[in-house]
Motif scaffolding. Structure first.
Motif, PDB file in Angstrom:
ATOM      1  N   THR A   5      11.388   5.225  -2.860  1.00 12.67           N
ATOM      2  CA  THR A   5      10.351   4.177  -2.746  1.00 12.67           C
ATOM      3  C   THR A   5      10.941   2.953  -3.219  1.00 12.67           C
ATOM      4  O   THR A   5      10.603   1.773  -2.701  1.00 12.67           O
ATOM      5  CB  THR A   5       9.118   4.660  -3.753  1.00 12.67           C
ATOM      6  OG1 THR A   5       8.885   5.888  -3.518  1.00 12.67           O
ATOM      7  CG2 THR A   5       7.955   3.513  -3.171  1.00 12.67           C
ATOM      8  N   ALA A  64      11.221  -0.649  -1.310  1.00 12.94           N
ATOM      9  CA  ALA A  64      10.740  -1.843  -1.759  1.00 12.94           C
ATOM     10  C   ALA A  64      11.718  -3.052  -1.710  1.00 12.94           C
ATOM     11  O   ALA A  64      11.696  -4.095  -1.683  1.00 12.94           O
ATOM     12  CB  ALA A  64       9.952  -1.803  -3.179  1.00 12.94           C
ATOM     13  N   LEU A  95      -2.628  -6.522   3.297  1.00 12.81           N
ATOM     14  CA  LEU A  95      -2.147  -5.320   2.716  1.00 12.81           C
ATOM     15  C   LEU A  95      -3.608  -4.571   1.969  1.00 12.81           C
ATOM     16  O   LEU A  95      -3.771  -3.522   2.037  1.00 12.81           O
ATOM     17  CB  LEU A  95      -1.296  -5.487   1.511  1.00 12.81           C
ATOM     18  CG  LEU A  95       0.105  -5.481   1.959  1.00 12.81           C
ATOM     19  CD1 LEU A  95       1.054  -5.981   0.907  1.00 12.81           C
ATOM     20  CD2 LEU A  95       0.608  -4.528   2.762  1.00 12.81           C
ATOM     21  N   ARG A  98      -5.245  -2.091   4.113  1.00 13.96           N
ATOM     22  CA  ARG A  98      -4.647  -0.658   4.119  1.00 13.96           C
ATOM     23  C   ARG A  98      -4.335  -0.016   2.899  1.00 13.96           C
ATOM     24  O   ARG A  98      -3.733   1.145   3.141  1.00 13.96           O
ATOM     25  CB  ARG A  98      -2.919  -1.098   4.675  1.00 13.96           C
ATOM     26  CG  ARG A  98      -2.915  -1.872   5.796  1.00 13.96           C
ATOM     27  CD  ARG A  98      -1.618  -1.875   6.359  1.00 13.96           C
ATOM     28  NE  ARG A  98      -1.468  -3.153   7.396  1.00 13.96           N
ATOM     29  CZ  ARG A  98      -0.850  -3.055   8.420  1.00 13.96           C
ATOM     30  NH1 ARG A  98      -0.162  -1.865   8.733  1.00 13.96           N
ATOM     31  NH2 ARG A  98      -0.807  -4.192   9.424  1.00 13.96           N
ATOM     32  N   ILE A 105      -2.415   0.125   0.202  1.00 16.13           N
ATOM     33  CA  ILE A 105      -0.945   0.637  -0.077  1.00 16.13           C
ATOM     34  C   ILE A 105      -0.952   0.878  -1.530  1.00 16.13           C
ATOM     35  O   ILE A 105      -1.546   0.285  -2.356  1.00 16.13           O
ATOM     36  CB  ILE A 105      -0.010  -0.708   0.024  1.00 16.13           C
ATOM     37  CG1 ILE A 105       0.112  -0.990   1.426  1.00 16.13           C
ATOM     38  CG2 ILE A 105       1.353  -0.249  -0.569  1.00 16.13           C
ATOM     39  CD1 ILE A 105       0.822  -0.167   2.271  1.00 16.13           C
ATOM     40  N   LYS A 106      -0.245   1.995  -1.601  1.00 18.72           N
ATOM     41  CA  LYS A 106      -0.428   2.554  -3.075  1.00 18.72           C
ATOM     42  C   LYS A 106       0.724   1.980  -3.998  1.00 18.72           C
ATOM     43  O   LYS A 106       1.908   1.730  -3.584  1.00 18.72           O
ATOM     44  CB  LYS A 106       0.125   4.159  -3.247  1.00 18.72           C
ATOM     45  CG  LYS A 106      -1.139   4.863  -3.218  1.00 18.72           C
ATOM     46  CD  LYS A 106      -0.822   6.561  -3.268  1.00 18.72           C
ATOM     47  CE  LYS A 106      -0.584   6.973  -2.072  1.00 18.72           C
ATOM     48  NZ  LYS A 106      -0.039   8.399  -2.062  1.00 18.72           N
ATOM     49  N   GLU A 131       2.755   2.601  -6.116  1.00 20.22           N
ATOM     50  CA  GLU A 131       3.295   3.692  -6.941  1.00 20.22           C
ATOM     51  C   GLU A 131       4.593   3.513  -7.594  1.00 20.22           C
ATOM     52  O   GLU A 131       4.947   4.459  -8.334  1.00 20.22           O
ATOM     53  CB  GLU A 131       3.761   4.779  -5.825  1.00 20.22           C
ATOM     54  CG  GLU A 131       4.423   4.402  -4.650  1.00 20.22           C
ATOM     55  CD  GLU A 131       4.487   5.354  -3.759  1.00 20.22           C
ATOM     56  OE1 GLU A 131       5.371   6.245  -3.645  1.00 20.22           O
ATOM     57  OE2 GLU A 131       3.825   5.050  -2.882  1.00 20.22           O
TER      58      GLU A 131
END
Lengths: 241, 215, 280, 280
Positions: B44, B48, B204, B207, B209-210, B212
């Protein structure tokens, strides 16, 4: 497509051990920073350019790669030409010389670093950083980032082409809006890609670490000695002049 | 706003590296802990980072007609928090220096300070503060991203002025010079980046977005 | 049966039922095609067959024994059953081909020397030894696909699961890929692949399982199943052209009952050439 | 000719030659298939045909006039020539289908009411009116593909360029898509699509251009070109099964010269059924 990356993989120096290339280029970088700009920086610039050509770049390609950083350096150096006093703005007395010295030092440093990037693929650089003590987790993140960059770049350029085809690039407001929508569409794509890769790696026994076999390179001490000697010679020469 | 390789004198380059290093190292240590607890977070995080790199290569139309590139610091600070943005930002700056010859190794410390530390924290602070003062969501995002971007440019001018003080008027004069020259490109870019960030955050929000990887 | 699924059930978050009471048996050493439309859950099934997803109900059996989902079981399961996803970019993460293929062997806990051997062997099997030093991001789609397969092959799995192996490949790319996979099968690897393409299933599978509405509607030899019009129609599929032609040629007496039916385009075109105009 | 490419040349950074002296003529109101292997530059060609990429040499002509690359020319060019890329995820930006399809019409500077009309018309044409309010990320692959096409159709282009329209679709998905595109053609839209699939090219194109080594090796009617074995072999392609069968049926006297050749699988299977065993 990132040009420096492509050149690094096609370089004649591709197979040389990292230690040799790193010693040469970082050595040149240190010389550029430490030696008096005349003649040190000029020497460094010449040696780096010669290295680039020997490693397989054509001179036009090399100059094209140097041009954008050169432009930024020029804008910065230009400020040294003027001076601000209580009377207002005027030309600085030795501004031209100051700007010239700064320009040559920065240009030499850029050339030294660029020589490293056009001869050494990122994987080797990170491997080197790893040996210098970069924690393994961060090295893995860095390499996976590198891999994702190319996937996302392809996606982004397809998105851009699609927006242009639907006239999303016509006018300033639309371009901002298109760029924003693109970024917003790209982020979930990036995170999805990460999740799918995780699934794919689990199937290959992913247990948290991303260990791989790196091709082994043999370092030849005599060549390192030659490079170090050359650098010392350059230092001596420019201090003597 | 990148300072090019070799532009800062050796002493300044070392000093800025010394200033940034502890902050990045602390961030990296926290990150290591997260990565040990949740190994999948490295994918992840890499996504990013790659996103930030690709975003920073995106051509933004600028009012002056020339094209500029967004820094993404404001977006990062608002989406994943300023601390994680610092580490991602450092990786991105390293890639920009190595792959695009934009920035440099000797100036990495200075660039990290202005773009991966000062910028995100300013953006984050302004965004939160504007929200607390009752500014509408869009305005708070705009102010955060715009001022975060302007903040990096002020810090860069400060760094350059320290390195190259004016012969007559010293640091103050030099700061004025650098700030003026870069204002031509940076103020329009900051506004463009502010607007862009509003569009991205709005899109966003729809949507979910997590976030995380908030460190 | 080397691998079996029994009454497998799986729901996605949000309650979408992907698998329902699915039974499947994978015979050792054969090529099994799981044939069905897109979005029906074929990929989900493969992810269950190597333990990446855990079923809501039912079980997966390896050599007749139900496998567990603890770390050790999963580990040995994935050693024996390799998985290749449809999109190679979902499996390749390293900077160069050699590095990437070495990931699986190192995860098996092999020594560096042994891992190196495995990598070389896998690259050889997929005929991509020349690509070893290439950066992953500079490969073509077909090359990436083969590298992804090599990454699984380097773990020497007994069963290799492939999700839509020919998707995105042109006819030449598909032919190269299938030739490489044939070599693996000759070395004893059991191959299971999903596809929505009846022609591919016919050209390359020994057995076919018809996937329909989250379950396996029927499973059997490629010839018996793909020539069963009723079964095909129930799954909204049509007969493969080559098979239809071959059956017709048999009917016309052009092909003896013991002669093999045409599988691919070349054989079909050659057979078609043998049809003679009346009176000749 | 509504759209033409003349002696088009294009190199990628690093000197890889993608197009070389390429000539192509797109006849108004027809379906033109650009047929060739993957990675040969077919996508690059499409990107030149709507001005996304600028050729290193040669020119693109609209209605016989060379088009420029200034802002105004590009604007009117892209109004007239729409582009749909292979991967629908790269083309959907907005939260819902309706919003996404309205991106182009709003960029045309239409009023909201008019844009709404265009969107509804495009959704209708692609038969996805029912999806209008759906979030784009929850659609199936086939649905996304149709939304992406609707986004281009809503700008009412005279020419629609489609990159590998059937890639990733199963036979049912392909059939639905082609039916929707047929409707557009009947309304007068010229359609240009790339493919590596000879069967698709034969089942759906009026004209075919064989793409080989960065150029168009030959262009002609689908029937004449796809039955030319020498031309096909030179481009490493084989004859479409349906066409081979149809030609054989003509030769056998089962199909009169004025009867149309089978194009798809159903027609071919039906024709095959008509072959009778000797003596019946």
């Amino acid at each position: 497509m990132i040009e420096a990356d492509r050149l690094a993989h096609a370089s004649r120096w591709r197979r040389l051990p990292l230690a040799e290339k790193a010693l040469l280029c970082l050595g040149l970088l240190i010389l550029a920073m430490a030696l008096p700009p005349w003649p040190g920086a000029v020497l460094v610039l010449l040696v780096a350019s010669a290295g680039a050509v020997i490693s397989g770049l054509t001179l036009p390609t090399w100059l094209r790669l140097l041009a954008p950083p050169c432009f930024f350096i020029l804008t910065g150096a230009a400020t040294l030409l003027v001076q601000v006093s209580a009377d207002g703005i005027g030309l600085a007395a030795d501004g031209g010389i100051q700007a010239g010295l700064l320009l040559s030092r920065a240009l030499a440093a850029v050339a030294a670093l660029l020589l490293l990037t056009v001869t050494t693929p990122m994987a080797e650089l990170v491997q080197g950083l790893r040996r210098l003590g970069l924690p393994v987790e961060l090295a893995e993140v860095t390499m996976t980032t590198y891999r994702f960059i190319f996937i996302l770049q392809d996606t982004a350029s397809a998105m851009h082409a699609s927006q242009m085809a639907r006239l999303g690039g016509d006018g300033w407001r639309r371009r901002i809006r298109s760029a924003g929508l693109l970024a917003a569409a790209l982020l979930p794509r990036a995170l999805d890609q990460a999740r799918r890769l995780e699934m794919g790696l689990l199937a290959r026994g992913f247990d948290g670490s991303l260990r791989t076999l790196m091709p082994a390179q043999r370092v030849r001490p005599w060549r390192l000695a030659v490079i170090a000697g050359g650098l010392a010679l350059m230092a001596g020469l420019s201090l003597w002049i | 706003m990148h300072i090019m390789e070799g532009f800062l004198p050796a002493g300044h380059a070392l000093a800025w590296s010394a200033v940034s290093a502890p902050l990045v190292v602390v961030g990296a240590m926290r990150l290591r802990k997260i990565l040990r607890d949740r190994p999948e977070a490295r994918l992840t995080l890499a996504a990013a980072g790659a996103f930030a790199f690709v975003l920073s290569a995106l051509k933004l139309p600028s009012v002056t007609g020339s094209c500029s590139h967004p820094t993404g610091t404001g977006l990062g600070a608002m989406a994943v928090g300023p601390a994680a943005t610092s580490v991602i930002g450092t990786i991105v700056l390293l890639f920009q220096a190595l792959l695009l010859a934009h920035g440099g190794l000797t100036t990495l410390g200075a660039n990290v300070f202005s773009m991966a530390i000062a910028g995100p924290w300013i953006a984050f602070g302004v965004w939160k503060l504007a929200g607390k003062l009752g500014a509408p969501m869009g305005l708070a995002i705009f102010l955060g991203a715009t001022l975060g971007d302007l903040g990096t440019y002020v810090v860069t001018s400060f760094q350059l002025a320290l390195a190259f003080p004016d012969a007559v008027s010293g640091f103050g004069g030099a700061f004025a010079k650098f700030a003026t020259i870069f204002a031509i490109t940076q103020i329009p870019l900051a506004i463009a980046e502010g607007l862009l960030t509003v569009v991205v955050m709005n899109a966003l929000a729809g949507r979910q977005i997590k976030t995380e990887i908030r460190a | 049966m080397i691998l079996e699924a029994r009454r497998l059930g799986h729901c996605y978050v949000g309650g979408v039922e992907a698998l329902r009471d699915l039974d499947l048996a994978v015979p050792r050493g054969q090529r099994l095609a799981i044939l069905g439309p897109n979005g029906a859950g074929k990929t989900t099934l493969l992810l269950h067959l190597n333990g990446t997803l855990r079923p809501k109900s039912g079980q997966v059996l390896l050599d007749g024994r139900a496998v567990g989902y603890d770390r050790a079981s999963l580990n040995s399961w994935r050693r024996r059953v390799g998985l290749v996803l449809q999109e190679p970019d979902d499996q390749l993460f390293a900077a160069t081909v050699f590095e990437d293929v070495s990931f699986g062997p190192l995860n098996l806990g092999l020594s560096e020397a042994e891992a190196r051997l495995r990598v070389e062997e896998a690259l050889e099997a997929l005929r991509i030894t020349a690509l070893a030093e290439r950066p992953t991001h500079m490969l073509s789609f077909g090359q990436k696909k083969r590298v992804a397969i090599a990454g699984a092959v380097a773990m020497r799995p007994e069963v290799l699961l492939l999700d839509e192996p020919s998707a995105g490949l042109d006819s030449m790319g598909t032919a190269h890929l299938l030739a490489a996979l044939d070599q693996l099968r000759q070395a004893g690897t059991t191959l299971v692949f999903t596809t929505h393409d009846v022609d591919l299933a016919w050209s390359w599978a020994d057995q076919v399982a018809l996937f329909h509405q989250g379950g396996v509607a029927c499973q059997g030899s490629a010839e018996s199943l793909l020539s069963d019009r009723a079964a095909l129609a129930a799954a909204h599929l049509k007969m493969p052209m080559a098979l239809a032609l071959g059956l017709k040629a048999r009917q016309l007496g052009l092909l003896a009952a013991d002669q093999s039916l045409p599988r691919g385009r070349s054989e079909s075109l050659a057979l078609l050439d043998r049809l003679t105009p009346p009176g000749q």
